[in-house]
Design a protein around this motif. Sequence first.
Motif, PDB file in Angstrom:
ATOM      1  N   TYR A 144       0.821  -1.206   0.000  1.00 46.33           N
ATOM      2  CA  TYR A 144       0.000   0.000   0.000  1.00 46.33           C
ATOM      3  C   TYR A 144       0.860   1.262   0.000  1.00 46.33           C
ATOM      4  O   TYR A 144       0.508   2.267  -0.615  1.00 46.33           O
ATOM      5  N   PHE A 145       1.993   1.230   0.704  1.00 50.93           N
ATOM      6  CA  PHE A 145       2.852   2.396   0.823  1.00 50.93           C
ATOM      7  C   PHE A 145       4.116   2.235  -0.013  1.00 50.93           C
ATOM      8  O   PHE A 145       4.487   1.124  -0.405  1.00 50.93           O
ATOM      9  N   ARG A 146       4.808   3.323  -0.246  1.00 52.75           N
ATOM     10  CA  ARG A 146       6.026   3.327  -1.047  1.00 52.75           C
ATOM     11  C   ARG A 146       7.218   2.895  -0.183  1.00 52.75           C
ATOM     12  O   ARG A 146       8.197   3.616  -0.017  1.00 52.75           O
ATOM     13  N   SER A 147       7.111   1.717   0.350  1.00 52.54           N
ATOM     14  CA  SER A 147       8.141   1.226   1.264  1.00 52.54           C
ATOM     15  C   SER A 147       9.417   0.819   0.552  1.00 52.54           C
ATOM     16  O   SER A 147      10.434   0.574   1.202  1.00 52.54           O
ATOM     17  N   ALA A 382      -9.635   1.511   4.860  1.00 56.70           N
ATOM     18  CA  ALA A 382      -8.937   1.484   6.147  1.00 56.70           C
ATOM     19  C   ALA A 382      -8.227   0.153   6.355  1.00 56.70           C
ATOM     20  O   ALA A 382      -7.137   0.096   6.926  1.00 56.70           O
ATOM     21  N   LEU A 383      -8.850  -0.929   5.892  1.00 55.02           N
ATOM     22  CA  LEU A 383      -8.241  -2.249   6.015  1.00 55.02           C
ATOM     23  C   LEU A 383      -6.906  -2.303   5.276  1.00 55.02           C
ATOM     24  O   LEU A 383      -5.911  -2.841   5.782  1.00 55.02           O
ATOM     25  N   CYS A 384      -6.860  -1.730   4.088  1.00 55.34           N
ATOM     26  CA  CYS A 384      -5.616  -1.713   3.300  1.00 55.34           C
ATOM     27  C   CYS A 384      -4.578  -0.806   3.931  1.00 55.34           C
ATOM     28  O   CYS A 384      -3.397  -1.166   4.033  1.00 55.34           O
ATOM     29  N   GLU A 385      -5.004   0.348   4.366  1.00 54.56           N
ATOM     30  CA  GLU A 385      -4.068   1.305   4.947  1.00 54.56           C
ATOM     31  C   GLU A 385      -3.431   0.758   6.219  1.00 54.56           C
ATOM     32  O   GLU A 385      -2.230   0.916   6.445  1.00 54.56           O
ATOM     33  N   ASP A 386      -4.217   0.094   7.048  1.00 58.56           N
ATOM     34  CA  ASP A 386      -3.704  -0.352   8.340  1.00 58.56           C
ATOM     35  C   ASP A 386      -2.929  -1.656   8.270  1.00 58.56           C
ATOM     36  O   ASP A 386      -2.225  -2.003   9.221  1.00 58.56           O
ATOM     37  N   THR A 387      -3.076  -2.384   7.194  1.00 55.44           N
ATOM     38  CA  THR A 387      -2.260  -3.589   7.040  1.00 55.44           C
ATOM     39  C   THR A 387      -1.035  -3.330   6.173  1.00 55.44           C
ATOM     40  O   THR A 387      -0.024  -4.011   6.287  1.00 55.44           O
ATOM     41  N   GLY A 388      -1.142  -2.356   5.275  1.00 58.17           N
ATOM     42  CA  GLY A 388      -0.054  -2.063   4.355  1.00 58.17           C
ATOM     43  C   GLY A 388      -0.096  -2.866   3.076  1.00 58.17           C
ATOM     44  O   GLY A 388       0.872  -2.860   2.306  1.00 58.17           O
ATOM     45  N   TYR A 389      -1.244  -3.537   2.808  1.00 57.74           N
ATOM     46  CA  TYR A 389      -1.391  -4.348   1.596  1.00 57.74           C
ATOM     47  C   TYR A 389      -2.571  -3.838   0.767  1.00 57.74           C
ATOM     48  O   TYR A 389      -3.680  -3.666   1.285  1.00 57.74           O
TER      49      TYR A 389
END
Length: 782
Positions: A144-147, A382-389
């Motif tokens: 989900y994030f630019r990790s 929110a599910l995607c944001e809080d898991t990172g997927y």
Amino acid sequence: MTDEFVPDHYVPISATVRCEAAGESVSLTVIGTLLATLLERGHRLYVAWGEAGKTRYTEELDVDLEQGEVRFHAQGQGPHTIVAETLIHAYPVTTHWSADLNGGRGGFQYGASDGLGRIDWDAGEGQRTITGKFRCDDECSPYYFRSERYALWVDEPEARAMAYERYVGETYSLYSVSEAAALRLSAEALEHSGYPALIRRADTPLAELERVPAFQLIHNVIIGQGVHRSLATYILPPMWQRAAADYPAIFSGFYDQNENVFSVIGPDMLRVIGKLYTERGAGVVGIIWNGGGSIGTRTLQQSIYANLDELFERAIQDFGVREDGIVTVGGSRGGFASLLAAANPSTQSYRVRYAVCANVPFLIGSPLLTMLNSTHPILDQALCEDTGYKDAWRREWRDELGKSGMERFLETTLGTSDLAEIDEVRSPASETIMRRLAVNGTQVILSHGTHDPFTASWLAYRWVDRARALGIPVRHEIGYRFGHNNSTLPMDRARCCLEHILSGEPLAMAGDLHYVRASEEPADWSRSALLKVDRQPLFFEGPKVVVRGAANDFTLYGVPGMDYRLTLVPSQPQAGDVDVDVDVDVDVDVDVDVDVDVDVDVGGGGKAIMTEGESAVTESRDEHSSGMRQGDGEVMETESVMTESAMTKTAMAEIVMMEPAETEGACAMSAHELSPDKYQSDDGEVVVMEGRLEALPGMREGFSYAISYRDITGELHGEAYRYRLRYRLPGEDGWREGLPHTPQPDHPEPTLKVLKTQPNPLQPEWISMTLQHFIGWGLSEV
């Protein structure tokens, strides 16, 4: 501030004006007490002006202490303001993030000032701007994030996604802050109180903070030990002294710290404590906290309790805060922080007297199992944001350990997916948390909007009634059709609580208060009216779209003994029925311009009560208030609208809460009666739910609700339908039809669209299809 004028490190103590020519006579107001203090101490004043891109200074000015004016002649064409030699910002504003670490991927470094995004002030447009792109736009990446670009997790720089006690922005801020944005915050404090606000380093010696004639923000203090830490900013009132040691405090915990301080919370908190200082001569300490991280946490991890202990212990020991004089305030995730700070099981050093909470998503735990559907269209994001997927919203998705998105979400935010443990111990609605509130003697103001796209109203009603049964005094404020926005402003409610702490008078906390939109005009959708009722108004919360093969929850609220029949009637799609344009990544909190008293007859039953001491609460903008934050996107924020996360804020406005008045001709109900022989279905009509509302154990008198959780799509053969509600109140022979109001502005028809497949909830189409202004769907009697 007429131009983006930055006089080096100096902080203006007057307004900034633009002069057209040299020699022009100018007089600027500076609050007399500030002028007197500076002159008594021998601190020099200067006129600062901008010329050819440079800032210049002169001491050629006259001070009139009696009038509180500084007079001078313009030095040239351009912006002019008054500064003092000792009132300066500690630039650059810290983030504790250095872009040079981890091979250019960045990382934590105490005192650094780089950012992954930026907060600025556009003086020409009169608005704050917040930019930053953190969400991964590589379609081939599962994250989900630019990790891959940023080392977002300080102690695990190679991590690619969230985990329990591992969140984005725990000890750093995502956003650097321009000097113009810092000056804007000070200018707002100056407008409200006559005193500027100074940014100070977290390690500034206490002796340097004594008796400064300005607000001081001790900024980005690291709270906690080891790896589980957080960030806080302490705001000291003008002329603060350690020896006073009796300051009440106002606390709010939300998302990214620099965003909190310079945009979402800071302006309102400075307004509240500034007015208390100038109008009552009372110093109040402000505390702004990042709740354990910028993104990913919902402030539900267990380490927050130790962090809160340390945060308040420092407030008491270093800044003279009264251990029993604390008011907590927040909306959405900030509402979690407000309640959990009050219910801290380990604290021995502080007590929260009042907790002000808005739009708290009490669904955490078992209710979440059936609420991941299009009735609550933001939860998947929110599910995607809080898991990172990115794909955690898909029901078939599993992570590398075989865990579903729901399991991963719960374990990331709470440390366990055991619903029994969450329901009993960890959720803000758990018996454990609520009993701690009762033992600690905290009084609560809880407000919520109906038709909230994050959560259902019945959860708030149940929480309030359970709390009251445990002996917790609760004032319940219900905003009909306000969604995840504020019908009243929490920061001003907190001000009322602080006034009672300062006066020593108890604040009676009781009653259920009802608010509606003051006008149905689309441009006026956010104005609030206090409603006097004789019974619980009826309303329905349901989806605006359904996906074939997926279940939804449909909830009808009303009075015990009411018969009802909710159906769907086939219809042709009307222009404007769906796909309305909204700001995709922002949660809009209402800008309440005015508070109108409206007296509406909705039948027999109890009356809303305005409690003692509540008739003169000033309403204005609040952070907060609040929502589940969306963590990416390039966003332009204006001050005329308050948004909450992915960058949000409200315009300044003040209104006065008044006792309900008897008002003629106000908001008459428009439902009409149907004779029993009209109680029949049209061809193709599909029954969604029907029956009679029963009195519910443990719930307040005169209130009931019914939930139908089911997949109705097998009965829906078309693509577009219209909701049809028929109901019969207790004691009535005839049936009524229709609740006259839908919650979303510019969308009067209560329609339902049927989709073949679920669109990606991370894309703009889903948001525009399902909600406006963070308001969900349904019907309402008021």
